[in-house]
Scaffold this motif. Sequence first.
Motif: not given
Length: 654
Positions: A541-548, A509-514, A576-590
């Motif tokens: 899930f541990a990386s997705m911290a609920s703050t409010t 989880e959390g890896l970008s892989v080539q 999610v803190s300290d994300v490096e060089r992201v081009t898209q955010v994709r969310v699995m949601t209902a």
Amino acid sequence: MTPLVRRTTTTSLVLVLSAGGVLLPAVELPLPEASAVTPELDEVRLTGIDPAARRDPTALRAAQGHDEAHADAHAETKADAGAGTEGGTRSDAAEAVPGRLAALSRRTETLEFLVAGVTWDAGTDEEVTEVALRVREDDGWGAWQSVGVEEVGADGAGVPGGRAGTEPFLSAGADAVQARVRTVSGRTPSGLRVDVVDPGATAADANAGAAAQPAGSANAATGDEIRPALVSRSSWGADESLGEVWPEVSGRLDAMYVHHTAGTNSYSRSQSAAIVRGIYAYHTRSRDWPDIGYQFLVDRYGTVFVGRREAATDNPIGAQAGGFNTGTIGISAMGSFDSASPTSSLLRSLERVLAWKAYRYHMPVTGTVRLPNGGSTGSGTRSDPGDVVRVPRILGHRTTNWTACPGTRLAERLPAIRRAVNAMKRAALDRYGTVRYTTGTVTARAAEGNQYPVQWPARTRFRWAAEPGAVRYQVLERYAGYRSPMPNERYWRRIITVSGTSANLYAAEGLSVQYGVRAVDRNGRLGPISHLVRTTRPVSFASMASTTGTWALVRNDAYFRDRAWSTVHADSRLVVSDVERVTQVRVMTATAPGRGRVAVYVGATRVGVLDTDRPSAAQRVLTVRLPRTMSGRVTLRTLDDARVRVSGVAFVRW
């Protein structure tokens, strides 16, 4: 004290019948077969300055080959390294030694040894500025000799958690040692000790050079046409249980380092294989490295030994130059060349190894190349991590790192070595042509929707087309966590070798892989690396911290990973803190009628809104494409007092 056994073996037998004066023809006998040899190690703990040793008037005498790279007087060589010079100058024994005396041992008897070194715990706050050893051999105690400090390693060096220490120190058979260590503070690094290695001896040692594997056949310009004869690991008696195959390899060859060891140049031909075993044991058992640090070693008789596993067929990343291990290899000249000159036999074999590798991997010999400093534990690099330095393609260790290696006398030969290597490479090109792969580039099959650009399952099967001439395929990867920059394509990590045209690959989880793949022909020759896919795993899930807000963790077998964050209130945030060089955010949601909206932020910038109010209920992946590559804190913020359920977040980084 265990004596080191020395044996001499002849390869032919001549019988003389003295009575009749008849000389019979020489009869060739088979060479003794090499076998793995288990070394014996001893250690001398260094806990500070021994008072009796300090009273010896020779205790602080200047060391031969003294490396003053840390001294302020040598600051100008740091600029030289960036300009592509050889770096460093000859040390003057009269100059002051940097640092303060931290440890001085008594003259201590040990088992008889051929290789020694000084090691200490990694992560210490003490900066070591000088390590010197003197040893007792048959003719008594020798002079103090400086031993260069090597980094724990980084940049793919393959030495995670290894001990800090020095380069290997060679003897022709010593049985006692004395050590001296200086640090900036004068305090002793924790775990400081001298390690000595008796590599043992076998009947095959005397014939290691004769058992060298000859060069490859000269057909189809495979690159092995000018390969020098090599002593394989099995022929020099490597005990493979001491280490492991390190999976990290360089995707291309940009530069080649020339090294030397420390200590004696007076070892015998029959001791060379044992010395290589000793260096291997020192690197694996004393330094806790996975393998010997150098790809190749050359003795003073011109014998070439294969160092790191698979160095003869690939470019496994070694530990030849902390910060600069990726995209380079290291060839170590066995001996100390600060004041002594290398033999012509050593130089010719060194040139042959360099020419072979340059020809095989299409590496220019002349001119310079830009090398990125990938970082190194300790203070060994002349530049800072992340800096890019311009250096010669064939260079000494001292060019990029604070060390005297490969010694003044060998370093001053580097311009002539480059000219000779370039001439040998050009001659190979004229005679055999450009090296061609024996198999072509593997063609990847199209990735499926759950594989790219996000690999939602932890494990999934990737496929490629069959390549003519391939008997198996090697699968590789390069990866980074979402908080780290991706390594460049100079770096790859081997995963698995398969006979078919697919592989079931796992990513955390959390890896970008080539992923990459290359064909292997029936002779073990490797094809070019082909890209399979570049993809990203969702964060944990541990990386997705609920703050409010009122997010609650809910569980259901129908959810992705059987759980999700759920809320019915506006202004609830997942961060999610300290994300490096992201081009898209994709969310699995209902999604379902009446569901709420979610704003996506990178830092303080709102980059998009996801609307989960849809006509029918389903679990979907919704995407926000960023206006540019962005880094920072990613926040999902609900905008309505309506149900929102998030079961996965992934960051596309391409």
